[in-house]
Design an enzyme around this catalytic site. Structure first.
Site, PDB file in Angstrom:
ATOM      1  N   GLU A 210       0.898  -1.190  -0.091  1.00  0.00           N
ATOM      2  CA  GLU A 210       0.029   0.044  -0.049  1.00  0.00           C
ATOM      3  C   GLU A 210       1.032   1.213  -0.055  1.00  0.00           C
ATOM      4  O   GLU A 210       0.373   2.350   0.337  1.00  0.00           O
ATOM      5  CB  GLU A 210      -0.984  -0.018   1.197  1.00  0.00           C
ATOM      6  CG  GLU A 210      -2.008  -1.383   1.551  1.00  0.00           C
ATOM      7  CD  GLU A 210      -2.743  -1.411   0.254  1.00  0.00           C
ATOM      8  OE1 GLU A 210      -2.933  -0.621  -0.654  1.00  0.00           O
ATOM      9  OE2 GLU A 210      -3.584  -2.621   0.279  1.00  0.00           O
TER      10      GLU A 210
ATOM     11  N   ASP B 279      -1.941  -1.136  -9.377  1.00  0.00           N
ATOM     12  CA  ASP B 279      -2.240  -2.615  -9.151  1.00  0.00           C
ATOM     13  C   ASP B 279      -2.296  -3.263 -10.334  1.00  0.00           C
ATOM     14  O   ASP B 279      -2.988  -2.834 -11.311  1.00  0.00           O
ATOM     15  CB  ASP B 279      -3.402  -2.811  -8.426  1.00  0.00           C
ATOM     16  CG  ASP B 279      -3.232  -2.375  -7.006  1.00  0.00           C
ATOM     17  OD1 ASP B 279      -1.992  -2.444  -6.689  1.00  0.00           O
ATOM     18  OD2 ASP B 279      -4.440  -2.168  -6.197  1.00  0.00           O
TER      19      ASP B 279
END
Lengths: 531, 248
Positions: free
Chosen positions: A189, A350
């Protein structure tokens, strides 16, 4: 000679979901869908580019949990079965949709799934990790990894040993699959807190990424903003995410994926078709799921959806690739006026965005890479490793603690929905450190118990569980996983301390949670007590 | 404490369910009454559910429930842990062992615990090597007796904090029970530290708002709604300005 660089970074990660105790497990489909829609299509893009002799450099981060699942025999078998069923369904769909506007799309899926099966079985012998390695060895990909179970490191830093173990396990697994340690590290993250860089340095990591403000708000103020890396005082380089290129791809509103010609994610035949017809292809308990066969395009902002037209979507992907490249050229020409070295634009995503959420994403990437090669000479693709070799001298600054989660700091992983986990996670981590300090050279059953305790702790630490709790969907599974791993850990801790290890239970845990077979509990030893 | 409340409600429901079950038991052997047997009771329930006619195929079946997992409420470890949420908020959780409570009463009199109130003392320790007495300033937060965690609105980016959990006597005397680790809130803006001989290409960023957290399309919606960003003005304790320039 290019005037600036574009560093595309794809971070591929899924939490460790593997349930040998159940024949069918709903959440295992996360992996199956990602293989079909993202990982194999990306590998196929790389294959075509290599076949056409197009040079490119990309950075791919493969999380240790994903590496473990992609190389796990049970999951490989289950995926193979899943894919067979999918092909069977696609064949039926070709018949069902004849003489309808959906037929062409049905044929597209039929072709696509067969191609995927060929790639999966024949080209890579079911081991997609070796597939990625092939492109690393061919000089196309710079493969890096991230924390062992994608633990959100800033909130684990209460026990630095726990963070060190997350890194140690990851680096060890990476070496076993790719032959050498990773140069770079994807912080789960993009979560950074002071001290993490020093731990990375212990493992020879040269660079990591933060969100824009991680570099931009660094102190002293970075001279080039996010368009050049900075060095932490520890000497580890930090690359900050570029805002513009992120927004173009990510944003649901302004971003490409929301284009009306692209495939609509939420209209899947798993939900739309008659129950009796679709029953064999959804969950055996009758739970409707995404099959991956979707016939509509985004169409507009309402619920009214029109049939998908593959040719239009392809055309759009090409247009968007051209637009993205044009914007990068423009951006780099502008930056060059203010910089005395070539700027680097860092665009991390991502990986699962490509193909899974944004069906045309892999195609867009392929067009982009081709266009960058043929159509211009302002921008060149680069990896952070290449950049640091070319520009080893960079400004020293302390990055700003940050993440790429909502609001930019730790709140997503520390909010009312998930704050309760930390008193348990921190306590378990300190007990693991205590065990590693107490037993320097355990062997036999004790060693197995210590290693399994470490596995359970690592699995409890996955940032995915806290994230899922914060989003409010599928919360039950995330809560269960967190609690189950913590309870397993606490039980093992008690058994180890009492000197009465229940071997049957241990063996059962080893069978169920078989991740990281080479893990060594001694990685938890704190420097003070470690031998 | 809330968890304890839910646990109590859960137990109450279980007892209620047990009553209904016994009433409708139709000659089943009565389950043992002891609380520890609740688990076997639950298993019987699960088996019995299987005898019911299958749910109609259209309705998604609920997967069989596995036994509930219950983590320990307490570990018997005295600790106060301070974490950073963002530039304006901290989060603290703690556990005080019974021993610590007894020690407090032993030191200050048998009724000392009851006659004092729990307080979080939030020290601004920016630029100092905190020894308990040299904080730049502090703010007290009165908390509930049962609280075991707290969200602390410090309201100040790029400053360091330490928290004591203690008891306050009616006369204002504060006694520390637990002391936390020291944390520093992250920056929320560009650093003021400039290397004077360097030029900064800041025109690129002037007036630009950074879309934090556009890391997934699902979150994009939230990002647009974060106009208020941080409730800075709400109940931020007013820390005095640093007495001196942060050292080092």
């Amino acid at each position: 000679m290019a005037r600036g660089y574009l560093a595309l970074v794809l971070h591929a990660h899924l939490p460790f979901v593997r349930h040998p105790e159940h024949e069918h497990f709903l959440e295992e489909r996360w992996l199956f869908e990602a293989i079909t829609e993202t990982y194999v299509p990306l590998l196929q893009v790389f294959e075509r580019l290599v076949a056409d002799g197009i040079p490119f450099r990309l950075t791919v981060s493969l999380s240790p949990t994903l590496i473990s699942m992609l190389t796990d025999e049970l999951l490989q078998d289950r995926y193979a079965r899943h894919l067979e069923k999918l092909i069977e369904l696609a064949d039926k769909e070709v018949g069902r949709t004849r003489h309808t506007p959906f037929h062409e799309t049905a044929l597209m899926y039929q072709r696509m799934f067969r191609d995927i099966a060929r790639t999966y079985h024949e080209t890579y012998g079911r081991n997609l990790v070796q597939g990625f390695k092939r492109f690393q060895d061919a000089g196309r990909l710079e493969i890096i990894t991230c924390a062992a179970t994608h633990g959100y490191l800033p909130l684990l830093m209460i026990n630095p040993e726990a963070v060190r173990a997350q890194v140690a396990v990851a680096v060890d697994l990476f070496k076993r699959h790719f032959g050498s340690p990773p140069k770079g590290f994807w912080l789960p993250e993009c979560g950074y807190a002071p001290g993490i860089d020093e731990i990375l340095k212990e493992f020879g990591i040269r660079y990591f990424f933060t969100d824009t403000h991680g570099v931009l708000f660094a102190s002293h103020r970075p001279r080039y903003g996010v368009f050049a890396p900075i060095y932490c005082p520890s000497g580890v380089a930090v690359f900050g995410r570029d805002v513009e290129s992120s927004r173009q791809v990510w944003s649901a509103q302004e971003g490409y994926p929301g284009d009306f010609d692209y495939r609509e994610f939420y209209r899947d035949i798993g939900f739309d078709l008659d129950y009796e017809y679709i029953k064999p292809y959804i969950h055996p308990d009758g739970i409707r799921v995404h099959t991956g066969i979707k016939y509509y395009r985004v169409t507009g902002k309402t619920n009214h959806k029109e049939p998908y037209v593959p040719a239009w979507a392809k055309e759009k992907a090409a247009v968007h690739a051209g637009n993205f490249m044009f914007n990068r050229e423009h951006q780099i020409r502008y930056l060059c006026r203010h910089m005395d070295r070539p700027p680097v634009v860092v665009a991390p995503y991502d990986a699962e965005l490509f193909g899974h959420w944004w069906f045309e994403g892999p195609l867009w990437l392929e067009f982009l890479i081709r266009k960058i090669h043929y159509d211009q000479d302002t921008v060149e693709l680069i990896t952070p490793g290449d950049y640091l070799r070319a520009f080893p001298c960079n400004q020293v600054a302390r990055p700003c603690p940050s993440s790429w989660g909502n609001k930019g700091y730790n709140e997503v992983w520390l909010c009312q929905a998930n704050e309760w986990i930390y008193r348990h996670l921190h306590l378990a981590a300190s007990r693991m450190v205590e065990l590693a300090g107490r037993y320097h050279e355990a062997d036999g059953l004790l060693r197995r118990a210590l290693n399994q305790a470490a596995r359970e702790l690592l699995l409890a630490q996955s940032s995915d569980w806290a994230f899922i709790m914060s989003t409010g969907t599928a919360v039950e599974y995330a809560v269960r996983r967190t609690k189950a791993h913590l309870l397993n850990f606490l039980r093992l801790y008690e058994e180890i301390r009492r000197g009465s290890i229940d071997e049957d239970h241990l063996a059962w845990l080893e069978w169920r949670h078989n991740i990281f077979p080479h893990l060594d509990y001694r990685w938890y030893a704190s420097e003070a007590t470690g031998s | 404490m809330t968890t304890l409340f839910f646990l109590l409600v859960g137990v109450a429901l279980l007892v209620l369910a047990l009553g209904i079950f016994l009433w409708a038991g139709k000659g089943r052997p009565s389950p043992p009454a002891a609380g520890g047997e609740a688990v076997s009771f639950r298993e019987e329930m699960a088996e019995e559910l299987g005898l019911f006619p299958a749910t109609p195929p259209e309705a998604p079946a609920v997967p069989p429930r596995e036994p509930e997992l219950v983590l320990p409420q307490r570990y018997g470890v005295d600790r106060l842990v301070l974490m950073v949420r963002d530039p304006y908020w901290l989060y603290a959780y703690w556990e005080i062992s019974a021993t610590r409570q007894e020690e407090f009463n032993a030191a200050f009199g048998p009724r000392a615990w009851e006659s004092t109130r729990p307080v979080l003392r939030v020290y601004d320790v920016t630029g100092v090597n905190f020894n308990g007495f040299n904080a730049v300033g502090y703010t007290d937060i009165n908390i509930q007796e049962e609280a075991d965690s707290w969200h602390i609105p410090v309201g100040q980016p790029n400053r360091s904090y330490c928290v004591d959990l203690g008891r306050k006597f009616p006369d204002g005397r504060f006694v520390t029970l637990l002391r936390s680790n020291v944390v520093t809130t992250p920056r929320s803006s560009l650093s003021e530290c400039l290397d004077e001989e360097w030029m900064w290409i800041e025109e690129l960023y002037r007036g630009l708002r950074f879309p934090y957290g556009v890391s997934s399309p699902m979150m994009a919606e939230e990002v647009r709604r974060r106009a208020e960003v941080f409730p800075v003005s709400i109940s931020s304790p007013a820390f005095g300005p640093p007495a001196q320039e942060p050292g080092k």
